[in-house]
Scaffold this active site. Sequence first.
Site, PDB file in Angstrom:
ATOM      1  CB  SER A  63       8.664 101.939  86.309  1.00 53.19           C
ATOM      2  OG  SER A  63       9.244 102.020  87.578  1.00 53.19           O
TER       3      SER A  63
HETATM    4  N1  SAH Z   1       6.873 101.361  91.662  1.00 50.45           N
HETATM    5  C1  SAH Z   1       6.767 102.783  91.481  1.00 50.45           C
HETATM    6  C2  SAH Z   1       8.029 103.375  90.878  1.00 50.45           C
HETATM    7  C3  SAH Z   1       8.794 103.987  91.939  1.00 50.45           C
HETATM    8  S1  SAH Z   1      10.305 104.818  91.583  1.00 50.45           S
HETATM    9  C4  SAH Z   1       5.555 103.179  90.657  1.00 50.45           C
HETATM   10  O1  SAH Z   1       4.886 102.282  90.135  1.00 50.45           O
HETATM   11  O2  SAH Z   1       5.246 104.368  90.584  1.00 50.45           O
HETATM   12  C5  SAH Z   1      11.235 104.191  92.966  1.00 50.45           C
HETATM   13  C6  SAH Z   1      10.707 104.542  94.333  1.00 50.45           C
HETATM   14  O3  SAH Z   1      11.550 103.925  95.272  1.00 50.45           O
HETATM   15  C7  SAH Z   1      10.709 106.039  94.648  1.00 50.45           C
HETATM   16  O4  SAH Z   1       9.434 106.443  95.030  1.00 50.45           O
HETATM   17  C8  SAH Z   1      11.704 106.143  95.805  1.00 50.45           C
HETATM   18  O5  SAH Z   1      11.381 107.140  96.751  1.00 50.45           O
HETATM   19  C9  SAH Z   1      11.612 104.756  96.408  1.00 50.45           C
HETATM   20  N2  SAH Z   1      12.739 104.344  97.249  1.00 50.45           N
HETATM   21  C10 SAH Z   1      14.061 104.606  97.094  1.00 50.45           C
HETATM   22  N3  SAH Z   1      14.752 104.035  98.101  1.00 50.45           N
HETATM   23  C11 SAH Z   1      13.852 103.393  98.894  1.00 50.45           C
HETATM   24  C12 SAH Z   1      13.947 102.615 100.091  1.00 50.45           C
HETATM   25  N4  SAH Z   1      15.101 102.361 100.701  1.00 50.45           N
HETATM   26  N5  SAH Z   1      12.801 102.132 100.620  1.00 50.45           N
HETATM   27  C13 SAH Z   1      11.603 102.365 100.043  1.00 50.45           C
HETATM   28  N6  SAH Z   1      11.451 103.091  98.918  1.00 50.45           N
HETATM   29  C14 SAH Z   1      12.562 103.591  98.348  1.00 50.45           C
END
Ligand code: SAH
Length: 228
Positions: A63
């Site tokens: 993000s």
């Molecule tokens: N916090 C992260 C940003 C992640 S983007 C960072 O600092 O890099 C959102 C993430 O949520 C992705 O990796 C995606 O695979 C995950 N995601 C989507 N649905 C999910 C679920 N049901 N449970 C866990 N992770 C999920």
Amino acid sequence: MNDAIDLRRERMVQQDLAGRDITDPQVLRAFRTVARDAFVSADLAEFAYDDRPLPIGENQTISQPYVVALMVASLRLVGDERVLEIGTGSGYAAAILACIAKDVFSVERHAVLADQARARLATLGFTNIHVLHGDGTLGWPEHAPYDAISVTAAAPEIPAPLLAQLAAGGRLVIPVGPDVYAQELIRVTRVGPDDYRQESLGGVRFVPLIGDKGWPSEAATRRDLRRR
Ligand code: SAH
């Protein structure tokens, strides 16, 4: 230590975080501490201190720093909390949270990303972050209740298990909305056993939260995108 990187990180903190509305000293300290360049691939490291999301593989993104800061600040952490993060991704936001809170439990749906983040966070020396590969829309019941929950993927509505796993007085921050392109960032505070207060923190855009209590599948969100 790389002086050029340190300077870029400091400039990001001053311009993009403190220069906007991020004032919590603990949050600013965490962003000064964690090297965002260690959470992206080597070819993207030069962009690590730009205030924007970057690809991390599996169609996902790390993000934008300002949005991470906004979410973390909205949780109002003081240091002794047990925090649940849904969407580990690169592990960057988990690292920021772990600089402030006592323990961070982070759930990621993509096994590859969960494994990479776990290894990366261990290499960087974080011992208070626990990464689980699974469906975060169900939370992580074993370690509940949580003083704070941060959901870093966008949900059609707030997953009920996350509300249930929030401690009394706990805060949950989550992007929510029927649109896979744009959502509202919502903060929920559990003010009583069955009493939750909601506030909007503004418009955001996140990748979809896919799971039992989220969007049904990646294909379904793509169909939704095509209909627009
Ligand atoms: N916090 C992260 C940003 C992640 S983007 C960072 O600092 O890099 C959102 C993430 O949520 C992705 O990796 C995606 O695979 C995950 N995601 C989507 N649905 C999910 C679920 N049901 N449970 C866990 N992770 C999920």
